[in-house]
Scaffold this active site. Sequence first.
Site, PDB file in Angstrom:
ATOM      1  N   CYS A  50       2.135  -7.543   3.040  1.00  0.00           N
ATOM      2  CA  CYS A  50       2.785  -7.821   4.320  1.00  0.00           C
ATOM      3  C   CYS A  50       2.019  -7.196   5.483  1.00  0.00           C
ATOM      4  O   CYS A  50       2.132  -7.661   6.617  1.00  0.00           O
ATOM      5  CB  CYS A  50       4.223  -7.325   4.313  1.00  0.00           C
ATOM      6  N   ASN A  51       1.225  -6.171   5.207  1.00  0.00           N
ATOM      7  CA  ASN A  51       0.516  -5.475   6.283  1.00  0.00           C
ATOM      8  C   ASN A  51      -0.970  -5.773   6.362  1.00  0.00           C
ATOM      9  O   ASN A  51      -1.628  -5.361   7.308  1.00  0.00           O
ATOM     10  CB  ASN A  51       0.702  -3.957   6.146  1.00  0.00           C
ATOM     11  N   ARG A  52      -1.525  -6.484   5.372  1.00  0.00           N
ATOM     12  CA  ARG A  52      -2.961  -6.759   5.401  1.00  0.00           C
ATOM     13  C   ARG A  52      -3.313  -7.945   4.517  1.00  0.00           C
ATOM     14  O   ARG A  52      -2.654  -8.207   3.503  1.00  0.00           O
ATOM     15  CB  ARG A  52      -3.765  -5.530   4.973  1.00  0.00           C
ATOM     16  N   ILE A 194      19.433   1.646   2.795  1.00  0.00           N
ATOM     17  CA  ILE A 194      20.188   2.000   1.591  1.00  0.00           C
ATOM     18  C   ILE A 194      19.523   1.401   0.351  1.00  0.00           C
ATOM     19  O   ILE A 194      19.504   2.025  -0.722  1.00  0.00           O
ATOM     20  CB  ILE A 194      21.656   1.548   1.711  1.00  0.00           C
TER      21      ILE A 194
END
EC number: 1.2.1.70
Length: 418
Positions: A50-52, A194
Site C-alpha cells: 500500500c505504501n510502495r 481495535i
Amino acid sequence: MTLLALGINHKTAPVDLRERVTFSPETLDQALESLLAQPMVQGGVVLSTCNRTELYLSVEEQDNLQEALIRWLCNYHGLNEEDLRKSLYWHQDNDAVSHLMRVASGLDSLVLGEPQILGQVKKAFADSSRGHLNVSELERMFQKSFSVAKRVRTETDIGASAVSVAFAACTLARQIFESLSSVTVLLVGAGETIELVARHLREHHVRKMVIANRTRERAQALADEVGAEVIALSDIDERLKEADIIISSTASPLPIIGKGMVERALKARRNQPMLLVDIAVPRDVEPEVGKLANAYLYSVDDLQNIIQHNLAQRKAAAVQAESIVEQETSEFMAWLRAQSASETIREYRSQSEQVREELTAKALAALEQGGDAQEIMQDLARKLTNRLIHAPTKSLQQAARDGDDERLHILRNSLGLE
C-alpha cells in the site's frame, strides 16, 4: 550486468497515484512475464504494497535504459509518463543494494522500523522466484537483504519500542501485567485501531478477549479472526468485572465507561487492579476513573507521549542501523565485483586451456610421425610461450605508445613484474 531499483513510495507519490501503479497478486505473474520480455531485463522482483511499488532488476546496460523501463511501467498501467516520472526514483548498483537493505530493515517505512515490510519483501521475492528471478546476483542481493534486516533487528533497538497507538496500548499492557496469558481483555469498539490491538493481543496469547460494539456484525468478523467473544455495549456494566484490561476506541460523543461502573467492577473484583486504556477522542472513559484506587487509566495523550519518546529512541537506533546497511552494502558490492573477476578468470583460463590443448595435440601428432622428441618439445614450449604472452605484449606496447603510465603500471603489476 547492472542491478536497478526503481519505483514510487509514500514519500514521493500520493495515494491516488500509488493505487494506479500497484500490481495485484492475481496479475503479478503476467506482469513479470511482460517485464522479462523486455530485451534488456535479465531478471526481476516486483514489490507492491500500500505504501510502495518497486521493481528490482538485473539488466544489460544500453542507451535509453531508464526511458525504456519507465515506458514499460506506464504502458502496463496505462499512465502518462510525465505523471509518473516526477514521483519515480531510480537507484543503480551500490545505491540499489543499499535501498533494498533499507527497505527490508524498515528504515524507509512510513513507520520507522516497522517489521511487517520484511515479510512483504520476502513474499515478493518468493513470488518472483517462480521462474522470474533468473539471475544469481539478484537472488543473492535479496538473501543478503534478509540477513541484514535480521542483523538490524538483533543489534539495534529499531523495533523495540511502540510507535503506533495500537502497539503502544499493547506494550503498556505487557509492561503492567507480567504475562498476558492469564488476563482477560475487554475491547470496546471494532474499528481499525481495535482491530490492530486485537491482532497484537492474539500474538501474545491472552487468556480471553471480549469485544463490545454497537453493531454485532462488524465485531463478529473481528472476533472470528482473533477468537474473541462478542457482547453489546449495554452488557459492559455487567461484564466489566471480568476484565483485567480494558482498551476502548469508539466514535461515541459521550463516555461509555463511567466512574460508578468501574467502582462496582473493582468491588466485585475485590480491588484486583484494572488497566484502562482510552484511545478514543472524545474520551470513552470518564477522567474521574483515574482517581480510583487500583484503576490505572491512560488516555490517548499518555500514549502519544510514550510514542514520541519511543520514536526518538528508534531514530537513534536508525543511525546505528544505517551504519550496518552501509557496511553490508560495501561487502556485497565487493562480492559482486569479485563475481565479475571470477568470470573473467574463467574465460582467461578457458582460453589458455584451448591454446594448450591445440599445441599439445600438434606436438603429439608430430611425435607419432617420428619427429625428434627434443625438437618437438622445444617447439611446443616456444609456441606456447608466444601464444600466451601475445595479448599482454600487445597491451604493454599500446600503453607505452599512448604514454599511459598508469595502465602500464597496472599491466606490469598484473603480470607479476612489480
